[in-house]
Design a protein around this motif. Structure first.
Motif, mmCIF file in Angstrom:
data_model
loop_
_atom_site.group_PDB
_atom_site.id
_atom_site.type_symbol
_atom_site.label_atom_id
_atom_site.label_comp_id
_atom_site.label_asym_id
_atom_site.label_seq_id
_atom_site.Cartn_x
_atom_site.Cartn_y
_atom_site.Cartn_z
ATOM 1 N N LEU A 42 -7.267 7.806 -1.934
ATOM 2 C CA LEU A 42 -7.118 7.630 -0.490
ATOM 3 C C LEU A 42 -7.377 8.938 0.251
ATOM 4 O O LEU A 42 -7.998 8.942 1.318
ATOM 5 C CB LEU A 42 -5.729 7.080 -0.156
ATOM 6 N N TYR A 100 -2.007 -1.640 -2.997
ATOM 7 C CA TYR A 100 -3.418 -1.377 -2.705
ATOM 8 C C TYR A 100 -4.328 -2.156 -3.665
ATOM 9 O O TYR A 100 -5.092 -1.557 -4.426
ATOM 10 C CB TYR A 100 -3.733 0.116 -2.839
ATOM 11 N N VAL A 108 -8.136 -1.071 -3.756
ATOM 12 C CA VAL A 108 -8.545 0.311 -4.021
ATOM 13 C C VAL A 108 -8.925 0.436 -5.485
ATOM 14 O O VAL A 108 -8.201 -0.003 -6.366
ATOM 15 C CB VAL A 108 -7.415 1.302 -3.681
#
Length: 109
Positions: free
Chosen positions: A34, A102, A105
């Motif tokens: 991130l 997430y 991701v």
């Protein structure tokens, strides 16, 4: 948490477990991914200034029932293990984050 001269100070009162939860998140390769998306690279890693980090989507322990979730409990457990020197890899943390927080991701991309 203080890193390279930057500090993140909670605006609300945190319990010890809350700190362990965020220790796990900030120590993960998912969070590093991130940072690569939201921040800019500098010589020693990532620019952690507010300009770059304020948009990173982080779970809020104060929203909904996150503190009673499986994800929170597992992250707290991982954070404690990190703090005690028992956890040597971020894989368990990444698994929790990718499964519950997430899912879109991919830290390997």
């Amino acid at each position: 948490m203080i890193e390279r001269g930057y500090a993140w100070i909670p605006k609300k009162r945190f319990s010890e477990s809350d700190y362990y939860c965020y220790l796990a998140i900030f120590s993960s390769s998912v969070f590093d991914k991130l940072l690569s998306v939201y921040s800019k690279e500098i010589l020693s890693g990532w620019d952690l200034g507010k300009k770059f980090t304020q948009s990173i989507p982080l779970p809020s322990i104060f929203m909904g029932d996150f503190k009673s979730s499986i994800a929170y409990e597992k992250l707290v457990q991982c954070g404690r293990s990190l703090s005690n020197g028992e956890l040597r890899t971020t894989a368990p943390i990444d698994d929790v984050l990718l499964s519950y927080i997430y899912p879109s991701v991919n830290p390997n991309e």
